[in-house]
Write a protein that holds these residues in place. Structure first.
Motif, PDB file in Angstrom:
ATOM      1  N   LEU A 124      10.860   1.309  -8.591  1.00  0.00           N
ATOM      2  CA  LEU A 124      12.229  -0.065  -8.909  1.00  0.00           C
ATOM      3  C   LEU A 124      13.053   0.432  -9.421  1.00  0.00           C
ATOM      4  N   ASP A 125      13.178   2.096 -10.454  1.00  0.00           N
ATOM      5  CA  ASP A 125      14.375   2.725 -11.328  1.00  0.00           C
ATOM      6  C   ASP A 125      14.705   4.155 -10.532  1.00  0.00           C
ATOM      7  N   SER A 126      14.458   4.237  -9.405  1.00  0.00           N
ATOM      8  CA  SER A 126      14.259   5.018  -8.286  1.00  0.00           C
ATOM      9  C   SER A 126      15.217   4.796  -7.395  1.00  0.00           C
ATOM     10  N   GLY A 127      14.999   5.931  -6.646  1.00  0.00           N
ATOM     11  CA  GLY A 127      15.898   5.545  -5.569  1.00  0.00           C
ATOM     12  C   GLY A 127      15.741   4.646  -4.162  1.00  0.00           C
ATOM     13  N   ILE A 128      13.890   4.453  -3.740  1.00  0.00           N
ATOM     14  CA  ILE A 128      13.432   3.782  -3.278  1.00  0.00           C
ATOM     15  C   ILE A 128      13.820   2.726  -3.455  1.00  0.00           C
ATOM     16  N   ARG A 129      14.543   1.504  -2.812  1.00  0.00           N
ATOM     17  CA  ARG A 129      14.448  -0.043  -3.020  1.00  0.00           C
ATOM     18  C   ARG A 129      13.879  -1.055  -2.203  1.00  0.00           C
ATOM     19  N   THR A 130      13.059  -0.829  -1.291  1.00  0.00           N
ATOM     20  CA  THR A 130      12.356  -1.313  -0.719  1.00  0.00           C
ATOM     21  C   THR A 130      10.697  -0.946  -0.420  1.00  0.00           C
ATOM     22  N   ILE A 131       9.771  -1.872  -0.872  1.00  0.00           N
ATOM     23  CA  ILE A 131       8.057  -2.056  -1.232  1.00  0.00           C
ATOM     24  C   ILE A 131       7.912  -2.572   0.263  1.00  0.00           C
ATOM     25  N   ASP A 132       6.577  -2.275  -0.113  1.00  0.00           N
ATOM     26  CA  ASP A 132       6.480  -2.461   1.772  1.00  0.00           C
ATOM     27  C   ASP A 132       4.052  -3.547   1.650  1.00  0.00           C
ATOM     28  N   THR A 133       4.372  -4.155   0.927  1.00  0.00           N
ATOM     29  CA  THR A 133       2.552  -4.528   1.324  1.00  0.00           C
ATOM     30  C   THR A 133       2.011  -5.539   1.694  1.00  0.00           C
ATOM     31  N   ALA A 134       0.740  -6.053   2.098  1.00  0.00           N
ATOM     32  CA  ALA A 134       0.386  -7.325   2.637  1.00  0.00           C
ATOM     33  C   ALA A 134      -0.829  -8.130   1.759  1.00  0.00           C
ATOM     34  N   ASN A 135      -0.236  -9.083   2.603  1.00  0.00           N
ATOM     35  CA  ASN A 135      -2.005 -10.352   1.578  1.00  0.00           C
ATOM     36  C   ASN A 135      -2.988 -10.277   1.590  1.00  0.00           C
ATOM     37  N   GLY A 136      -3.443  -8.815   2.856  1.00  0.00           N
ATOM     38  CA  GLY A 136      -4.723  -8.787   2.871  1.00  0.00           C
ATOM     39  C   GLY A 136      -4.863  -7.297   2.047  1.00  0.00           C
ATOM     40  N   TYR A 137      -4.325  -6.621   1.881  1.00  0.00           N
ATOM     41  CA  TYR A 137      -4.306  -5.179   1.000  1.00  0.00           C
ATOM     42  C   TYR A 137      -5.380  -5.382   0.065  1.00  0.00           C
ATOM     43  N   SER A 138      -7.261  -5.204   0.141  1.00  0.00           N
ATOM     44  CA  SER A 138      -7.986  -4.941  -1.255  1.00  0.00           C
ATOM     45  C   SER A 138      -7.719  -6.665  -1.420  1.00  0.00           C
ATOM     46  N   GLY A 139      -8.049  -7.177  -0.814  1.00  0.00           N
ATOM     47  CA  GLY A 139      -7.721  -8.585  -0.799  1.00  0.00           C
ATOM     48  C   GLY A 139      -7.274  -9.325  -1.678  1.00  0.00           C
ATOM     49  N   GLY A 140      -5.989  -8.613  -1.957  1.00  0.00           N
ATOM     50  CA  GLY A 140      -4.998  -9.599  -2.278  1.00  0.00           C
ATOM     51  C   GLY A 140      -4.210  -8.646  -3.813  1.00  0.00           C
ATOM     52  N   ARG A 141      -5.300  -7.361  -4.484  1.00  0.00           N
ATOM     53  CA  ARG A 141      -4.920  -6.702  -5.711  1.00  0.00           C
ATOM     54  C   ARG A 141      -3.383  -5.968  -5.433  1.00  0.00           C
ATOM     55  N   SER A 142      -3.198  -5.264  -4.201  1.00  0.00           N
ATOM     56  CA  SER A 142      -1.783  -5.002  -4.356  1.00  0.00           C
ATOM     57  C   SER A 142      -0.754  -5.869  -4.546  1.00  0.00           C
ATOM     58  N   GLU A 143      -0.314  -6.862  -4.024  1.00  0.00           N
ATOM     59  CA  GLU A 143       0.219  -8.032  -4.567  1.00  0.00           C
ATOM     60  C   GLU A 143       0.063  -8.229  -5.207  1.00  0.00           C
ATOM     61  N   MET A 144      -0.011  -7.981  -6.401  1.00  0.00           N
ATOM     62  CA  MET A 144      -0.823  -9.149  -7.142  1.00  0.00           C
ATOM     63  C   MET A 144      -0.076  -7.613  -8.653  1.00  0.00           C
ATOM     64  N   ARG A 145      -0.477  -6.149  -8.478  1.00  0.00           N
ATOM     65  CA  ARG A 145      -0.389  -5.279  -9.137  1.00  0.00           C
ATOM     66  C   ARG A 145       1.513  -4.773  -8.503  1.00  0.00           C
ATOM     67  N   ILE A 146       1.167  -5.170  -7.658  1.00  0.00           N
ATOM     68  CA  ILE A 146       3.558  -5.161  -7.641  1.00  0.00           C
ATOM     69  C   ILE A 146       4.679  -6.515  -8.492  1.00  0.00           C
ATOM     70  N   GLY A 147       2.911  -7.503  -8.080  1.00  0.00           N
ATOM     71  CA  GLY A 147       4.148  -8.716  -8.654  1.00  0.00           C
ATOM     72  C   GLY A 147       3.403  -8.648 -10.655  1.00  0.00           C
ATOM     73  N   LYS A 148       2.621  -7.618 -10.867  1.00  0.00           N
ATOM     74  CA  LYS A 148       2.371  -7.585 -12.498  1.00  0.00           C
ATOM     75  C   LYS A 148       3.792  -6.837 -13.251  1.00  0.00           C
ATOM     76  N   ALA A 149       4.294  -5.576 -12.086  1.00  0.00           N
ATOM     77  CA  ALA A 149       4.983  -4.810 -11.907  1.00  0.00           C
ATOM     78  C   ALA A 149       6.109  -5.131 -12.206  1.00  0.00           C
ATOM     79  N   ILE A 150       6.664  -6.344 -11.386  1.00  0.00           N
ATOM     80  CA  ILE A 150       8.207  -6.596 -11.050  1.00  0.00           C
ATOM     81  C   ILE A 150       8.259  -7.302 -12.247  1.00  0.00           C
ATOM     82  N   ALA A 151       7.064  -8.524 -12.974  1.00  0.00           N
ATOM     83  CA  ALA A 151       7.476  -9.550 -14.612  1.00  0.00           C
ATOM     84  C   ALA A 151       7.384  -8.268 -15.320  1.00  0.00           C
ATOM     85  N   GLU A 152       7.362  -7.124 -15.400  1.00  0.00           N
ATOM     86  CA  GLU A 152       7.584  -6.373 -16.526  1.00  0.00           C
ATOM     87  C   GLU A 152       8.437  -5.565 -16.370  1.00  0.00           C
TER      88      GLU A 152
END
Length: 317
Positions: free
Chosen positions: A49-77
């Motif tokens: 989020l602090d780099s030149g990469i401005r787009t993130i791809d994930t999916a509801n089913g990745y690791s039973g939702g863990r990918s989305e949850m970790r991305i969400g925690k990063a956004i919050a932090e």
């Protein structure tokens, strides 16, 4: 480095030439051969989020939702998602259930995990593994996604999958705004060529994923013999070895060439690259922007394996 963002087709959204692939972030050692700790995943997304990469791809089913949850925690932090950043997710059928009701639950789960009130792009994920009539018919996943777009719950509908023959059937429904292909537009597999052209004619955004073919095009040892999760044909393995030699003569490596092959294609709005280590953020950006001469690309084209060696060798037919 900060990129000029590109339009994602006619959606009005803008994306960076490289998208962070979120599949490894949930930790899927069965797919990628390594684990990713939660703290490491969160820190990596914050760095992105602090780099030149401005787009993130994930999916509801990745690791039973863990990918989305970790991305969400990063956004919050991080204090929220930057205005120029975009998170794209995908529906999850949860087994064989690709009903409209399951899609509505999938959207609610994704919003909660990511901490986003509105999902800007949601892909119908891997529909080729399910019955077309059930997904596209009344009460199915497509109907639910269209309703969610009409209500404003999501911004745009994407189509993300593999087999180009099945993807063509969905594309012809004319309800999708974005196309995501994987493993089928790479240095050694051009199965998706006609599909990409059709999508572009419709004004759709184009996202290219798995440009490393599941890792074989980044493997410097030559020990990896699978492409796109399948044993690679002998002709493909031979082509990869010859391409390694061409890259060496030109002072680069095959992984760099594989990423640059996609990012230099003017039809591709963004290229998804899975990143699980912070140090790979900058090296991926470097690979995506490396200047390589025309004669280098011409040499590579001379050794591309024939269509009979591609994942979908009959193409659209």
């Amino acid at each position: 480095m900060r990129w000029d963002l590109r339009p994602l087709g006619a959606t009005g959204l803008r994306v960076s030439p490289v998208t962070l692939g979120g599949a490894p972030l949930g930790s899927m050692p069965e797919n990628f051969g390594y684990e990713v700790a939660e703290r490491d995943a969160i820190d990596l997304v914050r760095a992105v989020l602090d780099s030149g990469i401005r787009t993130i791809d994930t999916a509801n089913g990745y690791s039973g939702g863990r990918s989305e949850m970790r991305i969400g925690k990063a956004i919050a932090e991080h204090g929220g998602l930057p205005d120029d950043a975009l998170v794209i997710t995908k529906t999850d059928a949860q087994g064989s259930d690709y009903s409209g009701e399951r899609v509505r639950r999938s959207l609610a789960e994704s919003r909660e995990r990511l901490g986003l009130e509105r999902l800007p792009v949601v892909h119908l994920h891997d529909p080729e593994f399910h019955d077309f009539g059930a997904i596209a018919g009344p009460g199915g996943a497509v109907e639910a996604l269209v309703a969610a777009r009409e209500s404003g719950e999501i911004g745009h509908i994407g189509l993300a999958g593999g087999d180009v023959r099945v993807m063509r059937r969905y594309l012809d429904l004319d309800v999708f705004d974005v196309l995501l292909v994987h493993n089928r537009w790479t240095l050694v597999d051009r199965s998706a060529g006609e599909l990409i052209e059709r999508a572009r004619e419709k004004g759709m955004g184009i996202i290219n994923a798995a440009v490393l073919g599941g890792g074989i095009l980044a493997d410097r040892t030559g020990r990896n013999t699978t492409y796109g999760y399948r044993p690679a044909p002998a002709a493909t393995l031979e082509a990869i070895e010859r391409m390694r030699g061409i890259c060496s003569r030109h002072g680069t490596d095959l992984g760099t060439a594989a990423i640059r092959f996609s990012t230099r294609d003017p039809r591709i709005d963004s290229t998804i690259v899975g990143i699980s280590k912070r140090e790979r953020i900058e090296t991926t950006i470097e690979a995506a922007t490396t200047a390589l001469p025309d004669d280098f690309w011409a040499e590579l084209e001379q050794v591309v394996p024939g269509p009979e060696n591609w994942l979908d060798h009959s193409q659209l037919g």
